[in-house]
Scaffold this motif. Structure first.
Motif, PDB file in Angstrom:
ATOM      1  N   UNK A  29       0.855  -1.190   0.000  1.00  0.00           N
ATOM      2  CA  UNK A  29       0.000   0.000   0.000  1.00  0.00           C
ATOM      3  C   UNK A  29       0.896   1.246   0.000  1.00  0.00           C
ATOM      4  N   UNK A  30       0.708   2.183  -0.959  1.00  0.00           N
ATOM      5  CA  UNK A  30       1.650   3.305  -1.096  1.00  0.00           C
ATOM      6  C   UNK A  30       1.547   4.358   0.002  1.00  0.00           C
ATOM      7  N   UNK A  31       0.329   4.629   0.492  1.00  0.00           N
ATOM      8  CA  UNK A  31       0.130   5.636   1.544  1.00  0.00           C
ATOM      9  C   UNK A  31      -0.516   4.942   2.737  1.00  0.00           C
ATOM     10  N   UNK A  32       0.196   4.892   3.852  1.00  0.00           N
ATOM     11  CA  UNK A  32      -0.319   4.199   5.025  1.00  0.00           C
ATOM     12  C   UNK A  32      -1.520   4.936   5.612  1.00  0.00           C
ATOM     13  N   UNK A  33      -2.540   4.200   6.062  1.00  0.00           N
ATOM     14  CA  UNK A  33      -3.661   4.852   6.746  1.00  0.00           C
ATOM     15  C   UNK A  33      -3.218   5.351   8.114  1.00  0.00           C
ATOM     16  N   UNK A  34      -3.938   6.326   8.646  1.00  0.00           N
ATOM     17  CA  UNK A  34      -3.605   6.828   9.978  1.00  0.00           C
ATOM     18  C   UNK A  34      -3.932   5.797  11.051  1.00  0.00           C
ATOM     19  N   UNK A  35      -4.842   4.869  10.731  1.00  0.00           N
ATOM     20  CA  UNK A  35      -5.212   3.817  11.669  1.00  0.00           C
ATOM     21  C   UNK A  35      -5.831   2.658  10.903  1.00  0.00           C
ATOM     22  N   UNK A  36      -5.889   1.504  11.546  1.00  0.00           N
ATOM     23  CA  UNK A  36      -6.641   0.379  11.001  1.00  0.00           C
ATOM     24  C   UNK A  36      -7.443  -0.244  12.135  1.00  0.00           C
ATOM     25  N   UNK A  37      -8.557  -0.885  11.787  1.00  0.00           N
ATOM     26  CA  UNK A  37      -9.440  -1.464  12.792  1.00  0.00           C
ATOM     27  C   UNK A  37      -9.451  -2.989  12.659  1.00  0.00           C
ATOM     28  N   UNK A  38      -9.361  -3.668  13.800  1.00  0.00           N
ATOM     29  CA  UNK A  38      -9.421  -5.129  13.855  1.00  0.00           C
ATOM     30  C   UNK A  38     -10.574  -5.520  14.764  1.00  0.00           C
ATOM     31  N   UNK A  39     -11.427  -6.419  14.287  1.00  0.00           N
ATOM     32  CA  UNK A  39     -12.527  -6.918  15.110  1.00  0.00           C
ATOM     33  C   UNK A  39     -12.367  -8.421  15.287  1.00  0.00           C
ATOM     34  N   UNK A  40     -12.342  -8.849  16.541  1.00  0.00           N
ATOM     35  CA  UNK A  40     -12.203 -10.265  16.862  1.00  0.00           C
ATOM     36  C   UNK A  40     -13.202 -10.609  17.959  1.00  0.00           C
ATOM     37  N   UNK A  41     -14.041 -11.600  17.720  1.00  0.00           N
ATOM     38  CA  UNK A  41     -15.072 -11.963  18.693  1.00  0.00           C
ATOM     39  C   UNK A  41     -15.083 -13.472  18.926  1.00  0.00           C
ATOM     40  N   UNK A  42     -15.773 -13.868  19.984  1.00  0.00           N
ATOM     41  CA  UNK A  42     -15.845 -15.269  20.384  1.00  0.00           C
ATOM     42  C   UNK A  42     -17.293 -15.737  20.317  1.00  0.00           C
ATOM     43  N   UNK A  43     -17.508 -16.923  19.795  1.00  0.00           N
ATOM     44  CA  UNK A  43     -18.865 -17.455  19.661  1.00  0.00           C
ATOM     45  C   UNK A  43     -19.279 -18.176  20.948  1.00  0.00           C
ATOM     46  N   UNK A  44     -19.398 -17.409  22.036  1.00  0.00           N
ATOM     47  CA  UNK A  44     -19.802 -17.979  23.321  1.00  0.00           C
ATOM     48  C   UNK A  44     -21.322 -18.059  23.419  1.00  0.00           C
ATOM     49  N   UNK A  45     -21.810 -18.946  24.282  1.00  0.00           N
ATOM     50  CA  UNK A  45     -23.246 -19.106  24.492  1.00  0.00           C
ATOM     51  C   UNK A  45     -23.551 -19.123  25.982  1.00  0.00           C
ATOM     52  N   UNK A  46     -24.774 -18.719  26.311  1.00  0.00           N
ATOM     53  CA  UNK A  46     -25.220 -18.737  27.705  1.00  0.00           C
ATOM     54  C   UNK A  46     -26.305 -19.792  27.879  1.00  0.00           C
ATOM     55  N   UNK A  47     -26.235 -20.524  28.976  1.00  0.00           N
ATOM     56  CA  UNK A  47     -27.242 -21.530  29.314  1.00  0.00           C
ATOM     57  C   UNK A  47     -27.656 -21.333  30.769  1.00  0.00           C
ATOM     58  N   UNK A  48     -28.903 -21.672  31.061  1.00  0.00           N
ATOM     59  CA  UNK A  48     -29.398 -21.594  32.435  1.00  0.00           C
ATOM     60  C   UNK A  48     -29.518 -22.999  33.006  1.00  0.00           C
TER      61      UNK A  48
END
Length: 215
Positions: free
Chosen positions: A10-29
């Motif tokens: 990439x010729x011009x670097x962005x001022x920032x980048x965003x990363x999204x990481x999530x977990x497929x957790x579940x809740x049970x009663x």
């Protein structure tokens, strides 16, 4: 920091980048215990950033070496999006993964021939295969080694400093750039603050807080 898509840098670097990481957790009663959380598998990671492809190389904000024409970058990315997975590498970070291009928005808005764009990636999980192939477009250079493989090169990459500036009455991006960076080139400031300024770089407002790359 450098950003590579396959063998294109990439010729011009962005001022920032965003990363999204999530977990497929579940809740049970459970009777007698109440709600419990069951840990699931990690969801696919996403990465996104915005920048621009300059018509002419400017050493104050472009990577070292030659660059392609803006539409050559666009054509290469469009082919990557259609043909399969892309190797995304952000040096100096943990991001080094096969992924697909989920969205790529681009256009010209100031009549200079520069193309502004936003791009997002989603991690590719190759189920049941021992190796993943990376599409080659034939336009770029050799991708960088893994972090730590070339310590001498890594030590020579300069760090980009930033500062913040509050817009005052009578300011323009050109006057701000000239005052704080010594250059009248306002485009790196606009790219770094497009989310704040909006689609028209001529409409900055008093009181807006801007990030000044290289300030």
């Amino acid at each position: 920091m450098e950003i590579w898509l396959n063998n294109i840098s990439i010729p011009v670097l962005p001022s920032e980048y965003q990363v999204q990481s999530s977990q497929n957790n579940q809740s049970e009663t459970i009777i007698g215990i109440g709600e419990v959380s069951l840990k699931g598998k990690r969801n696919l990671m996403t990465v996104s950033f915005s920048s621009f492809f300059p018509l002419r190389r400017n050493s104050s904000y472009c990577r070292r070496g030659s660059i392609l024409k803006p539409l050559q970058y666009v054509d290469a990315i469009e082919r990557m999006k259609q043909t399969g997975t892309v190797k995304l590498v952000i040096t100096g970070s943990p991001i080094r993964m096969d992924c697909t291009i989920e969205s790529f928005e681009w256009g010209e808005n100031d009549g200079t021939g520069d193309i502004f764009y936003s791009i997002s990636f989603k991690e590719y999980r190759n189920v049941g295969a021992s190796k993943s192939s990376v599409a080659q477009d034939g336009l770029g250079e050799s991708a960088p080694p893994a972090d730590g493989a070339n310590q001498e090169t890594a030590r020579t990459v300069p760090k980009v400093s930033t500062q913040e500036y509050i817009v005052k009455k009578g300011d323009t991006l050109t006057s701000i750039a000239k005052r704080l960076t010594g250059s009248s080139n306002w485009k790196p400031i606009y790219t770094a603050n497009r989310a704040v300024i909006g689609g028209n770089p001529n409409r900055i407002k008093v009181g807006q807080k801007l990030v000044i790359p290289g300030g």
